[in-house]
Design a protein around this motif. Structure first.
Motif, short mmCIF file in Angstrom:
data_model
loop_
_atom_site.label_atom_id
_atom_site.label_comp_id
_atom_site.label_asym_id
_atom_site.label_seq_id
_atom_site.Cartn_x
_atom_site.Cartn_y
_atom_site.Cartn_z
N ASP A 41 -20.49 -10.52 2.45
CA ASP A 41 -20.04 -10.22 3.84
C ASP A 41 -21.29 -9.92 4.79
O ASP A 41 -21.17 -10.46 5.91
N ILE B 32 -11.74 -2.89 13.51
CA ILE B 32 -13.16 -3.19 13.74
C ILE B 32 -13.66 -2.11 14.52
O ILE B 32 -13.45 -1.55 15.65
N GLY B 33 -14.73 -1.50 13.78
CA GLY B 33 -15.20 0.01 14.49
C GLY B 33 -14.63 1.01 13.77
O GLY B 33 -15.04 2.24 14.02
N HIS B 34 -13.40 1.03 13.03
CA HIS B 34 -12.66 2.16 12.67
C HIS B 34 -12.29 2.42 11.05
O HIS B 34 -11.68 2.77 10.70
N ALA B 35 -13.13 1.31 10.27
CA ALA B 35 -12.77 1.07 8.95
C ALA B 35 -13.41 2.13 8.13
O ALA B 35 -14.10 3.08 8.68
N PRO B 36 -12.74 2.45 6.90
CA PRO B 36 -13.30 3.61 6.25
C PRO B 36 -14.76 3.64 5.52
O PRO B 36 -15.23 4.76 5.41
N GLU B 37 -15.52 2.60 5.85
CA GLU B 37 -16.86 2.39 5.47
C GLU B 37 -17.38 1.23 6.34
O GLU B 37 -16.52 0.23 6.66
N LEU B 38 -18.72 1.23 6.70
CA LEU B 38 -19.20 0.26 7.56
C LEU B 38 -19.00 -1.29 7.00
O LEU B 38 -18.71 -2.26 7.54
N GLU B 39 -19.42 -1.22 5.59
CA GLU B 39 -19.16 -2.14 4.82
C GLU B 39 -17.70 -2.94 4.80
O GLU B 39 -17.59 -4.12 4.93
N GLU B 40 -16.66 -2.20 5.20
CA GLU B 40 -15.29 -2.55 5.23
C GLU B 40 -15.23 -3.11 6.48
O GLU B 40 -14.19 -3.97 6.65
N ASP B 41 -16.04 -2.56 7.73
CA ASP B 41 -15.74 -2.97 8.96
C ASP B 41 -16.17 -4.44 8.90
O ASP B 41 -15.34 -5.39 9.56
N LEU B 42 -17.19 -4.87 8.14
CA LEU B 42 -17.52 -6.38 7.98
C LEU B 42 -16.65 -7.16 7.45
O LEU B 42 -16.32 -8.17 7.92
N ALA B 43 -16.02 -6.60 6.40
CA ALA B 43 -15.14 -7.17 5.43
C ALA B 43 -13.91 -7.83 6.09
O ALA B 43 -13.32 -8.82 6.22
N ASP B 96 -2.19 3.00 7.60
CA ASP B 96 -3.49 3.47 7.04
C ASP B 96 -4.15 2.22 6.43
O ASP B 96 -3.53 1.24 6.19
N PHE B 97 -5.06 2.39 5.68
CA PHE B 97 -6.02 1.34 5.00
C PHE B 97 -5.17 0.69 4.08
O PHE B 97 -5.19 -0.34 3.99
N GLY B 98 -4.28 1.75 3.35
CA GLY B 98 -3.78 1.24 2.28
C GLY B 98 -2.52 0.32 2.62
O GLY B 98 -2.50 -0.74 2.18
N MET C 67 -20.67 -0.68 18.50
CA MET C 67 -19.48 -1.61 18.08
C MET C 67 -18.36 -1.07 18.94
O MET C 67 -17.39 -1.89 19.10
N ALA C 306 -12.67 7.92 12.21
CA ALA C 306 -12.61 6.77 11.11
C ALA C 306 -13.06 7.22 9.86
O ALA C 306 -12.70 6.95 8.81
N GLY C 310 -11.07 7.59 6.62
CA GLY C 310 -11.05 6.90 5.31
C GLY C 310 -11.92 7.48 4.24
O GLY C 310 -12.05 6.98 2.99
N TRP C 312 -9.97 9.37 1.97
CA TRP C 312 -9.15 9.35 0.65
C TRP C 312 -9.45 7.65 0.15
O TRP C 312 -9.54 7.56 -0.99
#
Lengths: 95, 255, 332
Positions: A41, B32-43, B96-98, C67, C306, C310, C312
């Motif tokens: 990614d 986008i901009g709010h994901a649990p980790e930066l890598e997940e924002d991109l994913a 939530d992310f889940g 962003m 964020a 995140g 959990w």
């Protein structure tokens, strides 16, 4: 260090068949499968990759710059390893 | 067995595929901009780009089939909710992310079966779009099933959260493989697969992924809402209000 | 870009204890002077290391916070094409943040530490991202002006002395070129559109012009640390030089768009071959830096939310990874 912190992985990409893998940077992931996906990614969005290697940064073994002299200097004066050291008459082909 | 499909049915069938991708892509883009980790924002951004890309191809084609001169933007920005034909599951809020992962994983499994089958469609344009979308969906499913396992078989908290999301969203799966007359006429025309034949494979994959995630499959629930027939939940109207705002406020403007 | 020479220095190096150690700073400077690249495990003065950590992490934070103002319009982009282009742009910014965090981590600080510094308010990021995106035209202005200014600052850093930072910048610069073009194209479409769209574009330019030229940082006359950063080849051009170059390039672009830059004193000086421009209100700049800009609170709140939401998820991923390792060990 919190329990949630994902370990650091180094990323190597082969951009085209025939080339070697090149180090392009690092990223964080919880496991190797995720690291591959993240590498895909982050580092291959512009079709820059056909193959990805990831390795935990902690597993990388690097030479010590302090030993650079001992490791690399001796090769410097062995110029006979380079083709330009040898004088071959121009008339001789295919050498 | 190739009965010529009514143009209206053909248009609607392609629209359903396009709208499902559009609505799901739009939902993912909210992360986008709010994901649990930066890598997940991109994913998540990658998934969103793939889905909106699919939507663009499918809506463009649908507009041509309709023959009223509507392009991808006219269809995306100027129709009201009852005219949208996406699966109801796609419009459900992110939560939530889940919850986002469960929604994604359920639709990924569905798209895998449908796109795979469509690569053999007698509609060669649709087959080509499906072939490209299939590659993207394989990656999406890898991503979503991977996360389903991490969350289902992670911590006690993550397990409970994602099991709840699954229990809440499961009722929307009733729509996934329930054919109506449009599905049936497309099937008769050799354009679309028989949904009832795809269902067992989807179900088997679901069971395998749930086992890896240590999650419990919820019991089947009949659920009458069928977004593909234009009968949506209250969420779609709000989503479209936001998405369509500029085109509605400045009619006829070029962007 | 997002390196406004904010707070760039650590302490002076501790005096050498031995003759050998005393020779190190001199040898280090000689390498820099010879345009050699410094790599992660090489000896470096502590002040060089700390300066870089601060500059690179500020740059990374800026990309991540950046962003948000643009992300604000993703769901409302007015066409599907504009939507995918904007998603790709914002995604690139996230990626740039990652390359930069990655470069900073080679200097001995972890991503977690840097993120904690940002969320606590201890770390700085470019002040430009504390301004709101109020209309679609703001997205055009940001791509055209903010990314334009960023490119101007980033290209010289591709030649900075620290290898990982320079390499990250090369990658970033390659990806950045479409960002500015996408912004300018938005402005062009609006400027050539309806009267309402033209007014939208002019309004965005009115609000984004001065904050954009403030991105280059205060005049070097007011910045005591520029000299050391220049000597270490971390900084290659002065703030004033870069700002002047940016204005010289951008003013004709605004003229092409048929829009007016909100500076009554802006005029071409034929003798100097530069644009003269009006005085910058540095009090606004400092107020925003201190946390009193329009969106400082909102930007940090969004990042904190964020991160908290995140937790959990990140924990679950680690727990799962550990379970997999134990299962693999038992199976072996």
């Amino acid at each position: 260090m919190s329990t949630e912190e994902w370990p650091l992985f180094e990323v190597f990409i082969r951009s085209r068949a025939g080339l070697e893998h090149k180090h392009v940077g690092s990223l964080h992931a919880a496991d190797a499968r995720m690291a591959i996906e993240h590498a895909r990614d982050v580092y291959t969005r512009r079709q820059e990759g056909v193959s990805i290697w990831v390795a935990r940064s902690a597993d990388i073994v690097a030479s010590d710059p302090e030993e650079a002299d001992a490791l690399f200097e001796p090769a410097r004066d062995k110029v006979y390893r380079h083709p330009t050291f040898y004088a071959i008459p121009e008339e001789v082909k295919n050498l | 067995m190739s009965a010529t499909p009514a143009p209206e049915a053909h248009y609607r069938y392609v629209l359903r595929l396009g709208d499902t991708s559009l609505v799901l892509g739009q939902r993912l883009s909210e992360w986008i901009g709010h994901a649990p980790e930066l890598e997940e924002d991109l994913a998540l951004a990658n998934l969103s780009l793939d889905l909106i890309g699919q939507a663009r191809l499918l809506l463009t084609y649908a507009g041509e089939l309709e023959g009223r001169g509507r392009d991808e933007d006219a269809l995306a920005f100027l129709r009201d909710a009852p005219e949208f034909a996406n699966l109801t599951l796609a419009e459900q809020p992110n939560g939530d992310f889940g919850r986002t992962i469960v929604r994604q994983w359920l639709i990924d499994g569905w798209q895998l079966e449908v796109y795979q089958a469509l690569t053999g469609s007698s509609d060669t344009r649709l087959a080509a779009i499906a072939a490209k979308a299939l590659k993207e969906t394989r990656y999406h499913h890898r991503f979503s099933s991977g996360w389903l396992a991490r969350l289902g078989d992670g911590t006690e908290q993550s397990h409970h959260r994602v099991q709840s999301s699954l229990d809440e969203l499961w009722r929307f799966t009733a729509e996934l493989f329930s054919p109506d007359e449009i599905d049936e006429s497309m099937c008769a025309a050799g354009i679309a697969p028989a949904l009832t034949e795809l269902a067992p494979r989807w179900s088997a994959r679901v069971d395998a992924d749930l086992a890896a995630a240590t999650l419990r499959r919820p019991p089947a629930q009949p659920y009458p809402w069928h977004g593909k027939r234009g009968v949506h939940t209250e969420y779609l109207g709000h989503m479209l209000g936001e998405m369509q705002h500029l085109q509605r406020t400045y009619p006829g403007a070029r962007w | 870009m997002y390196t406004q020479a904010l707070d760039t220095h650590g302490k002076e190096p501790v005096p050498a204890a031995t003759a050998e150690a005393g020779a190190l700073p001199g040898r280090f400077q000689a390498r820099i002077d010879a345009e050699e690249k410094i790599e992660p495990k090489d000896w470096m003065p502590d002040a060089y290391r700390q300066t870089l950590i601060r500059q690179i992490s500020q740059h990374a934070h800026s990309e991540i916070v950046g962003m948000l103002p643009e992300g604000n319009w993703i769901t409302r982009a007015p066409s599907l094409k504009r939507k995918v282009v904007l998603i790709a742009k914002v995604q690139d910014e996230g990626g740039h943040g990652m390359y930069l965090y990655s470069a900073a981590e080679t200097l001995g600080i972890s991503r977690a530490e840097m993120v904690a510094q940002l969320l606590s308010g201890a770390a700085k990021y470019s002040s430009i991202f504390n301004y709101p995106t109020l209309t679609w035209a703001d997205l055009g202005a940001i791509g055209w002006l903010v990314d334009g200014a960023a490119i101007m600052n980033q290209i010289p850093i591709c030649r900075c002395s620290y290898g990982p930072y320079a390499r990250a910048m090369v990658r970033i610069c390659k990806e950045e070129s479409f960002h500015q073009r996408q912004g300018f194209e938005i402005m062009l479409t609006l400027a050539q559109g309806s009267p309402a769209q033209r007014a939208m574009a002019q309004d965005a330019l009115n609000r984004w012009w001065w904050p954009s030229i403030m991105m280059f940082g205060p005049s070097d006359a007011d910045s005591k640390h520029t000299a050391q950063s220049m000597r270490w080849k971390i900084k290659r051009f002065s703030n004033d030089e870069l700002r002047q170059k940016f204005i010289d390039i951008t003013a004709p672009q605004a003229h092409f768009l048929g829009l007016t830059i909100p500076d009554e004193e802006l005029r071409w000086d034929e003798a100097a071959q530069h644009y003269q421009f009006g005085p910058i209100d540095w009090s606004e700049f400092h107020a925003v830096l201190k946390g009193n800009g329009p969106c400082n609170r909102e930007r940090l709140e969004a990042r904190r939310a964020a991160h908290a939401a995140g937790q959990w998820v990140r924990e679950a991923a680690m727990a799962h990874a550990e379970k997999e390792l134990r299962r693999a060990a038992r199976a072996a």
